[in-house]
Scaffold this motif. Structure first.
Motif, PDB file in Angstrom:
ATOM      1  N   ILE A  27      23.296  68.035  83.130  1.00 30.78           N
ATOM      2  CA  ILE A  27      24.438  67.056  83.053  1.00 30.78           C
ATOM      3  C   ILE A  27      25.488  67.779  83.761  1.00 30.78           C
ATOM      4  CG2 ILE A  27      26.174  66.187  81.670  1.00 30.78           C
ATOM      5  CD1 ILE A  27      23.954  65.839  79.544  1.00 30.78           C
ATOM      6  N   LEU A  28      26.263  67.307  84.953  1.00 28.18           N
ATOM      7  CA  LEU A  28      27.206  68.144  85.613  1.00 28.18           C
ATOM      8  C   LEU A  28      28.516  67.602  85.094  1.00 28.18           C
ATOM      9  CD1 LEU A  28      27.868  69.840  88.005  1.00 28.18           C
ATOM     10  CD2 LEU A  28      27.739  67.910  89.557  1.00 28.18           C
ATOM     11  N   ASN A  29      29.045  66.396  85.523  1.00 24.78           N
ATOM     12  CA  ASN A  29      30.171  65.797  85.251  1.00 24.78           C
ATOM     13  C   ASN A  29      30.419  65.152  83.601  1.00 24.78           C
ATOM     14  OD1 ASN A  29      31.661  66.400  87.609  1.00 24.78           O
ATOM     15  ND2 ASN A  29      30.547  64.705  88.525  1.00 24.78           N
ATOM     16  N   GLY A  30      31.203  65.692  82.910  1.00 23.60           N
ATOM     17  CA  GLY A  30      31.473  65.095  81.414  1.00 23.60           C
ATOM     18  C   GLY A  30      30.519  66.186  80.588  1.00 23.60           C
ATOM     19  N   VAL A  31      29.943  67.200  80.939  1.00 22.30           N
ATOM     20  CA  VAL A  31      29.311  68.265  80.284  1.00 22.30           C
ATOM     21  C   VAL A  31      30.171  68.756  79.033  1.00 22.30           C
ATOM     22  CG1 VAL A  31      29.790  70.304  81.665  1.00 22.30           C
ATOM     23  CG2 VAL A  31      27.828  70.104  80.346  1.00 22.30           C
ATOM     24  N   ASN A  32      31.443  68.656  79.088  1.00 20.21           N
ATOM     25  CA  ASN A  32      32.226  69.535  78.050  1.00 20.21           C
ATOM     26  C   ASN A  32      32.557  68.367  77.221  1.00 20.21           C
ATOM     27  OD1 ASN A  32      32.934  72.016  79.338  1.00 20.21           O
ATOM     28  ND2 ASN A  32      34.051  70.777  80.693  1.00 20.21           N
ATOM     29  N   ASN A  33      32.260  67.159  77.075  1.00 20.28           N
ATOM     30  CA  ASN A  33      32.342  66.107  76.446  1.00 20.28           C
ATOM     31  C   ASN A  33      31.190  65.724  75.462  1.00 20.28           C
ATOM     32  OD1 ASN A  33      34.916  65.964  76.949  1.00 20.28           O
ATOM     33  ND2 ASN A  33      34.466  64.300  78.847  1.00 20.28           N
ATOM     34  N   GLY A  84      37.042  44.573  59.899  1.00 22.85           N
ATOM     35  CA  GLY A  84      35.855  45.286  60.368  1.00 22.85           C
ATOM     36  C   GLY A  84      35.457  46.116  59.178  1.00 22.85           C
ATOM     37  N   LYS A  85      34.413  46.966  59.671  1.00 23.61           N
ATOM     38  CA  LYS A  85      34.051  47.883  58.647  1.00 23.61           C
ATOM     39  C   LYS A  85      34.646  48.990  58.264  1.00 23.61           C
ATOM     40  CE  LYS A  85      29.030  47.230  60.314  1.00 23.61           C
ATOM     41  NZ  LYS A  85      28.031  47.992  61.004  1.00 23.61           N
ATOM     42  N   LYS A  86      34.677  49.451  57.080  1.00 26.12           N
ATOM     43  CA  LYS A  86      35.143  50.806  56.420  1.00 26.12           C
ATOM     44  C   LYS A  86      34.882  51.850  57.411  1.00 26.12           C
ATOM     45  CE  LYS A  86      34.292  49.673  51.764  1.00 26.12           C
ATOM     46  NZ  LYS A  86      34.021  49.927  50.543  1.00 26.12           N
ATOM     47  N   SER A  87      36.146  52.712  57.552  1.00 28.68           N
ATOM     48  CA  SER A  87      36.108  53.713  58.597  1.00 28.68           C
ATOM     49  C   SER A  87      35.091  54.717  58.501  1.00 28.68           C
ATOM     50  CB  SER A  87      37.523  54.418  58.330  1.00 28.68           C
ATOM     51  OG  SER A  87      37.697  54.943  57.156  1.00 28.68           O
ATOM     52  N   GLU A  88      34.507  55.266  59.335  1.00 29.84           N
ATOM     53  CA  GLU A  88      33.408  55.997  59.252  1.00 29.84           C
ATOM     54  C   GLU A  88      33.855  57.659  59.467  1.00 29.84           C
ATOM     55  OE1 GLU A  88      30.739  55.024  62.303  1.00 29.84           O
ATOM     56  OE2 GLU A  88      30.205  53.151  61.216  1.00 29.84           O
ATOM     57  N   ASN A  89      32.975  58.508  59.208  1.00 31.49           N
ATOM     58  CA  ASN A  89      33.130  59.942  59.119  1.00 31.49           C
ATOM     59  C   ASN A  89      33.212  60.180  60.885  1.00 31.49           C
ATOM     60  OD1 ASN A  89      32.146  62.764  59.954  1.00 31.49           O
ATOM     61  ND2 ASN A  89      32.374  62.693  57.731  1.00 31.49           N
ATOM     62  N   PRO A  90      34.421  61.222  61.045  1.00 32.53           N
ATOM     63  CA  PRO A  90      34.493  61.256  62.553  1.00 32.53           C
ATOM     64  C   PRO A  90      33.682  61.904  63.271  1.00 32.53           C
ATOM     65  CG  PRO A  90      36.516  61.942  61.232  1.00 32.53           C
ATOM     66  CD  PRO A  90      35.392  61.692  60.213  1.00 32.53           C
ATOM     67  N   ALA A  91      32.772  62.737  62.701  1.00 32.13           N
ATOM     68  CA  ALA A  91      31.440  63.348  63.311  1.00 32.13           C
ATOM     69  C   ALA A  91      30.455  62.356  63.640  1.00 32.13           C
ATOM     70  CB  ALA A  91      31.086  64.547  62.281  1.00 32.13           C
ATOM     71  N   ALA A  92      30.229  61.493  62.522  1.00 28.41           N
ATOM     72  CA  ALA A  92      29.351  60.507  62.657  1.00 28.41           C
ATOM     73  C   ALA A  92      29.912  59.301  63.929  1.00 28.41           C
ATOM     74  CB  ALA A  92      29.147  59.602  61.562  1.00 28.41           C
ATOM     75  N   ALA A  93      30.906  59.249  63.951  1.00 26.89           N
ATOM     76  CA  ALA A  93      31.669  58.155  65.054  1.00 26.89           C
ATOM     77  C   ALA A  93      31.386  58.931  66.358  1.00 26.89           C
ATOM     78  CB  ALA A  93      33.055  58.096  64.742  1.00 26.89           C
ATOM     79  N   MET A  94      31.560  60.212  66.537  1.00 25.14           N
ATOM     80  CA  MET A  94      31.421  60.922  67.752  1.00 25.14           C
ATOM     81  C   MET A  94      29.731  60.699  68.052  1.00 25.14           C
ATOM     82  SD  MET A  94      32.205  64.648  68.739  1.00 25.14           S
ATOM     83  CE  MET A  94      34.101  64.372  68.662  1.00 25.14           C
ATOM     84  N   MET A  95      28.966  60.975  67.251  1.00 20.74           N
ATOM     85  CA  MET A  95      27.620  60.933  67.281  1.00 20.74           C
ATOM     86  C   MET A  95      26.949  59.584  67.782  1.00 20.74           C
ATOM     87  SD  MET A  95      26.170  64.016  67.097  1.00 20.74           S
ATOM     88  CE  MET A  95      24.503  63.621  66.821  1.00 20.74           C
ATOM     89  N   GLY A  96      27.880  58.497  67.293  1.00 16.63           N
ATOM     90  CA  GLY A  96      27.409  57.171  67.852  1.00 16.63           C
ATOM     91  C   GLY A  96      28.113  56.830  69.067  1.00 16.63           C
ATOM     92  N   ARG A  97      29.141  57.525  69.674  1.00 22.47           N
ATOM     93  CA  ARG A  97      29.748  57.095  70.611  1.00 22.47           C
ATOM     94  C   ARG A  97      28.852  57.699  71.947  1.00 22.47           C
ATOM     95  NH1 ARG A  97      35.073  59.024  70.212  1.00 22.47           N
ATOM     96  NH2 ARG A  97      34.351  61.135  70.924  1.00 22.47           N
ATOM     97  N   VAL A  98      28.738  56.740  72.978  1.00 22.69           N
ATOM     98  CA  VAL A  98      27.772  56.830  74.053  1.00 22.69           C
ATOM     99  C   VAL A  98      28.796  57.599  75.183  1.00 22.69           C
ATOM    100  CG1 VAL A  98      26.488  56.355  76.038  1.00 22.69           C
ATOM    101  CG2 VAL A  98      26.008  55.369  73.702  1.00 22.69           C
ATOM    102  N   THR A  99      28.741  58.825  76.016  1.00 27.03           N
ATOM    103  CA  THR A  99      29.290  59.428  76.937  1.00 27.03           C
ATOM    104  C   THR A  99      28.716  59.198  77.972  1.00 27.03           C
ATOM    105  OG1 THR A  99      29.877  61.197  75.293  1.00 27.03           O
ATOM    106  CG2 THR A  99      30.411  61.799  77.468  1.00 27.03           C
ATOM    107  N   ARG A 100      29.416  58.970  78.993  1.00 27.31           N
ATOM    108  CA  ARG A 100      28.743  58.587  80.360  1.00 27.31           C
ATOM    109  C   ARG A 100      29.073  59.823  81.062  1.00 27.31           C
ATOM    110  NH1 ARG A 100      31.433  53.567  83.115  1.00 27.31           N
ATOM    111  NH2 ARG A 100      33.423  54.618  82.849  1.00 27.31           N
ATOM    112  N   VAL A 101      27.984  60.159  81.865  1.00 28.57           N
ATOM    113  CA  VAL A 101      27.872  61.824  82.596  1.00 28.57           C
ATOM    114  C   VAL A 101      26.968  61.576  83.934  1.00 28.57           C
ATOM    115  CG1 VAL A 101      27.822  63.019  80.388  1.00 28.57           C
ATOM    116  CG2 VAL A 101      25.490  62.253  81.498  1.00 28.57           C
ATOM    117  N   THR A 102      27.311  62.563  84.891  1.00 28.46           N
ATOM    118  CA  THR A 102      26.522  62.398  85.825  1.00 28.46           C
ATOM    119  C   THR A 102      25.587  63.786  85.852  1.00 28.46           C
ATOM    120  OG1 THR A 102      28.153  64.016  87.254  1.00 28.46           O
ATOM    121  CG2 THR A 102      28.394  61.406  87.416  1.00 28.46           C
TER     122      THR A 102
END
Length: 396
Positions: free
Chosen positions: A368-374, A29-47
């Motif tokens: 945001i209620l559940n998942g707010v800490n993430n 796959g692609k080269k490893s990305e910056n961890p912060a950039a990876a976190m920004m790209g990840r979608v967090t599911r919340v209620t």
């Protein structure tokens, strides 16, 4: 130089090894990305939870001390030797009860003397009246001069005045004799006596004989910051969002120094009209029933005063409210782009498991209620239902 020559082959091969690693990683796959950039790209599911209107009491918890409803110092009104104490210390006394007796002999003698002077003045008045009648008759027949008639009329007026002065002296002597019995000015519980039998009492003495406290009802004097009161008045103003309560029904509750609750509910009955310049506070006073004398004057208590109500109050769950390093409170919302938005808010006090929000949120907004800490500000989030979140949790 000889030692460096041993590492030369390794240094020459290092670029080739790094290039090989890049080629191997490219196979997966692609080269490893910056961890912060990876976190920004990840979608967090919340209620989320929607802000709905609630009726919220506007209250303040203030510290204060209990004060007697009425209190009076018992003091002598005449000088003399204390002959008798007529009460039991610490008991209830009624207004008019005799508490002390001062030696009355001197005042009884003064009363007898005043009565004697009155009798003498009344006798002189009777004689003067008879003389005035005779001289008036003689004056009509021209047997006495005008001067003699004027003198007798003046003498009669002086005799009348002497009688009035003697009566006043008698009344004064009676009052002084009555004051040898020191009576309770009000009803209440009396403190210990500061003087014993045989002490010389004086009208001008600094120390009171005892003090009577009426403690049912009892007052609690409170101090409120003038800045807080100004902010509260803005809330309770006609153009604010808070519905002002009837001033005659401003209720108050007490918490004792040990954390227990006082069973009776009181009400606010006085608000100060000036600000204490040294403390920047305003005096408030609450009144509480105290039939069992559970509250004694001088107790330190915490008082919660309900000053109004907000019919459209916003309550945010405590788990959804976060604090930054400075202690500022904030929540996360979902913006139109599907990203987390940090919103700073102001909270007043806790109601159950919620915070009462005074500024920063509007009715209908979702936080945001559940998942707010993430989540992080600007990071993509996906809203899911509470049922989906529950299933996901159970699946783990």
């Amino acid at each position: 130089m000889a030692r460096l020559s041993h590492f030369a082959p390794v240094l020459l091969a290092l670029p080739l090894l790094l290039a090989g690693c890049d080629q191997i990683s490219g196979l997966f796959g692609k080269k490893s990305e910056n961890p912060a950039a990876a976190m920004m790209g990840r979608v967090t599911r919340v209620t989320t939870v929607e802000m709905k209107p609630h009726r919220v009491d506007i209250e303040r918890e203030l510290t204060g001390r209990t004060v007697s409803y009425r209190w009076a110092e018992v003091r002598p009104e005449v000088n003399g030797i204390l002959r008798e104490r007529c009460f039991t210390e610490g008991t209830y006394v009624k207004a008019g009860d005799v508490l002390y007796r001062i030696e009355p002999d001197v005042y009884r003698a003064a009363l007898d003397n005043a009565r004697a002077n009155l009798a003498s003045a009344e006798a002189n008045l009777s004689v003067t009246k008879l003389r005035e009648k005779r001289i008036a008759s003689m004056y009509k027949s021209k047997s006495v001069s005008q001067q003699d008639y004027d003198d007798i009329k003046a003498a009669l007026q002086q005799a009348n005045a002497a009688v009035k002065a003697a009566k006043a002296a008698v009344r004064t002597a009676e009052i002084n004799l009555e004051r040898t019995e020191v009576k309770a000015p009000i009803s209440g519980f009396i403190t210990k006596s500061n003087f014993t039998v045989g002490n010389l009492l004086s009208v001008s003495q600094m120390q009171a004989l005892a003090t009577i406290h009426q403690t049912d009802p009892i007052y609690v004097e409170l101090s409120q910051s003038s800045d807080d009161l100004y902010s509260l008045q803005k809330q309770l103003g006609k153009h604010g969002k808070v519905k002002d309560s009837d001033p005659s029904r401003i209720k108050a509750t007490l918490t004792m120094h040990d954390g227990s609750f006082y069973p009776a509910v009181g009400h606010l009955n006085f608000t100060g009209v000036d600000v204490n310049q040294s403390t920047n506070t305003i005096l408030l006073r609450a009144e509480f029933p105290n039939p069992d004398r559970q509250l004694l004057p001088g107790l330190f208590v915490r008082t919660k005063v309900i000053l109004g109500e907000d019919p459209n109050g916003i309550l945010a769950p405590q788990k959804a409210v976060l604090r930054d390093a400075r202690g500022s409170t904030y929540v996360y919302l979902i913006d139109k782009a599907g990203k987390a938005e940090r919103r700073f808010i102001k909270v007043s006090h806790a109601i159950g498991n919620d915070w009462y929000v005074t500024d920063g949120l509007k009715l209908g907004e979702k936080i945001i209620l559940n998942g707010v800490n993430n989540v992080r500000a600007g990071a993509p989030v996906q809203e899911i239902s509470h049922e989906e979140a529950k299933k996901a949790f159970e699946g783990k």
